[in-house]
Design an enzyme around this catalytic site. Structure first.
Site, mmCIF file in Angstrom:
data_model
loop_
_atom_site.group_PDB
_atom_site.id
_atom_site.type_symbol
_atom_site.label_atom_id
_atom_site.label_comp_id
_atom_site.label_asym_id
_atom_site.label_seq_id
_atom_site.Cartn_x
_atom_site.Cartn_y
_atom_site.Cartn_z
ATOM 1 N N ARG A 167 1.134 -5.817 -20.605
ATOM 2 C CA ARG A 167 1.622 -4.761 -21.323
ATOM 3 C C ARG A 167 2.627 -3.971 -20.980
ATOM 4 O O ARG A 167 2.351 -3.235 -20.057
ATOM 5 C CB ARG A 167 0.337 -3.977 -21.812
ATOM 6 C CG ARG A 167 0.764 -2.589 -22.669
ATOM 7 C CD ARG A 167 -0.291 -1.800 -23.381
ATOM 8 N NE ARG A 167 -1.573 -1.822 -22.641
ATOM 9 C CZ ARG A 167 -2.520 -0.660 -22.730
ATOM 10 N NH1 ARG A 167 -1.929 0.369 -23.132
ATOM 11 N NH2 ARG A 167 -3.672 -0.824 -22.008
ATOM 12 N N ASP A 448 -8.244 6.925 -18.804
ATOM 13 C CA ASP A 448 -6.851 6.423 -18.536
ATOM 14 C C ASP A 448 -6.103 7.479 -19.206
ATOM 15 O O ASP A 448 -6.581 8.445 -19.751
ATOM 16 C CB ASP A 448 -6.697 4.921 -18.944
ATOM 17 C CG ASP A 448 -6.747 4.793 -20.474
ATOM 18 O OD1 ASP A 448 -7.127 5.840 -21.323
ATOM 19 O OD2 ASP A 448 -6.678 3.608 -20.993
#
Length: 548
Positions: A167, A448
């Protein structure tokens, strides 16, 4: 260095030499010179769209693409290999053990998900060392040259390693450590270019391919840009078109109105869509910042079953299965609790309920937050998903309108516990991120950038609209936040495994105090705080954005 390219960094020369080769930098420069004007124009269009929303505009499905949404149901090209049941949690690849232990199967975890994502976006603080070392580790893992020992523990590749999906960062992020013609390159293009240039042919030779997750898009034209990058890149290295496969994370509110168009733009490179649930909540608050009716309660109350989240999930599954591509579920943030069996069972029951909801809704796979949760997630999908996917679950019962996607009726309240938890999480994560750690366990949840962003914009939203705290009746004010920061900040050092530095904590404190006082909360904390990483990496001041 190739003409016009400069690297502004004090990262170890060996790692740079292995990744930042003349050929790779030539490729990156070609991407930058070809696509940077379009990227900038699309980011300007985001700002224009936000101004329209702030002025009272409403989100809707784009009228100019009605023909795409009403078009014949034609299957897209075959997706990349998919794990039955569970996809991996995203991990930053800057440590070899992340790639080995969490992506490719540790010896102590003999049965592990067969597909995983290595993230340069939300789970890896983009210090230049992390970025470049991550590329080294991915390259070595693909070539089966990454086995090592650490502290008496052996890390070995499994015989059937997981399929890697990388990603890159979102279109909004610059990479100030590399400039082309005196302009910072796109973080997206840097991450993509280094991985693709060094590994695409090797991946195909080994029976896999260059597979990507694409984050944080807001418009189908941003997907078109990625598709153009793919076409250009495949031609550049002499690879057949349509070799690349990409899964798009639908994690912004505007993108929910562009799902079918995003699939259409990437139709020859598409693997499907993913419910990026935490970023989606963050975007829901941020995009509706001028709407007092969109104030949400405590983070724990904004679950996947509330109106706007349920509508988004059902529309995503319907859209993907209409075009016969994967509709991936989201991540349960719970992680195992080793020292409290009762609390652990409560947490794992939440995971079971979440995964059962996903598979019964029609999802074709899911994410997990920790490898030890895989034995919980996989049996649920195995029991209810009898084939490799659920494309036959067409969800013809679903008729989602804009009002469904914008429904702000969320049961719950703003509580003092919720305010305190948001402050603790925001401070801890911000300090850890500046220190190079972008994925941290806090209070038995994996935090996160996406989850931390929710805490930041919720605090801003509650102050902006003087939300009342249910258990005290007092409004949330900047002064209340200040007092709680003063109380909670000293304990934050103990919350983060490995601790955080005093300097980083003070930056986090001042940042949060400033955020709750702004007219509009910043777009991304990662953009705001990038100058701290850039300074540490030796980037000249003229290439640093001053966003603080």
């Amino acid at each position: 260095m190739p003409k016009g390219v400069q690297v502004h960094s004090n990262v170890a020369a060996k790692a740079q030499a292995e990744i930042l080769t003349d050929g790779a930098l030539d490729f990156l420069a070609a991407l930058h010179r070809t696509f940077e004007p379009t990227r900038k124009a699309l980011l300007d269009a985001r700002d224009d769209a936000q101004r329209r929303l702030d002025a009272g505009g409403v989100l809707d499905f784009p009228p100019e693409t009605a023909n795409i949404r009403a078009g014949a149901v034609v299957a897209l090209r075959a997706a990349c290999p998919r794990a039955r049941g569970s996809s991996g949690r995203d991990y930053g690849p800057h440590r070899p053990q992340d790639v080995l232990g969490l992506a490719l199967g540790e010896t102590r975890v003999p049965i592990f998900q067969r597909l995983t994502e290595m993230a340069y976006a939300d789970s890896s603080a983009p210090t230049f060392a992390n970025l470049v070392n991550g590329q080294v580790n991915l390259r070595d893992a693909i070539r089966r040259q990454i086995d090592f020992e650490s502290n008496g523990k052996a890390y070995r590749l499994s015989e059937k390693p997981a399929t890697l999906i990388v990603r890159p960062r979102g279109w909004h992020l610059d990479e100030p450590r590399v400039t082309v013609d005196n302009t910072p390159v796109s973080g997206s293009l840097f991450d993509f270019a280094m991985y693709f240039y060094h590994n695409a042919h090797e991946l195909v030779k080994r029976g896999s391919g260059p597979y990507f997750y694409l984050p944080k898009m807001e418009h189908y034209l941003e997907a078109r840009l990625w598709n153009d990058v793919f076409l250009f890149s495949q031609s550049y290295i002499g690879m057949p078109h349509n070799t690349i496969r990409a899964t798009v994370l639908i994690e912004t509110l505007p993108a929910a109105f562009h799902m079918e168009e995003i699939l259409f733009e990437l139709r020859n490179h598409s693997s499907g869509l993913n419910c990026g649930r935490w970023d989606y909540i963050f975007s829901f608050i941020k995009k509706r910042r001028a709407d007092r009716s969109a104030v949400l309660p405590d983070r724990k109350d904004v679950t996947m079953t509330v109106g706007f989240m349920d509508a988004y999930v059902r529309l995503l599954i319907q859209t993907c299965h209409k075009r016969k591509v994967a509709a991936m579920g989201g991540m349960s943030a719970q992680i195992p609790i080793k020292d409290d069996p009762k609390a652990n069972e409560v947490a794992m029951e939440k995971v079971r309920a979440d995964k059962l909801r996903e598979v019964l809704a029609g999802h074709d796979g899911t994410w997990i937050a920790h490898p030890l949760i895989e034995p919980i997630a996989r049996p649920i999908f195995d029991a209810h998903m009898l084939g490799p996917n659920q494309y036959h679950v067409r969800r013809s019962d679903v008729h989602i309108t804009p009002s469904h996607l914008l429904d702000t009726r969320v049961p719950g309240a703003v509580t003092m516990a919720g305010v305190r938890e948001n402050i603790e999480t925001s401070l801890a994560y911000t300090a850890a991120w500046i220190g190079g750690n972008a994925c941290i366990p806090l209070n038995y949840l994996m935090e996160d950038a996406a989850t931390a962003e929710i805490t930041r914009v919720q605090l801003w939203q509650w102050v902006k609209y003087s939300a009342r705290i249910a258990d005290t009746g007092e409004p949330v004010t900047a002064e209340l936040v200040d007092s709680l920061i003063k109380e909670l900040a000293p304990g934050v050092k103990k919350l983060v495994p490995g601790g955080v530095g005093e300097k980083e904590l003070q930056v986090a404190v001042e940042y949060l105090k400033g955020q709750v006082r702004k007219e509009w909360a910043s777009e991304f904390l990662t953009s705001d705080l990038m100058p701290y990483l850039a300074v540490a990496d030796g980037v000249p001041a003229k290439f640093q954005k001053s966003a603080l």
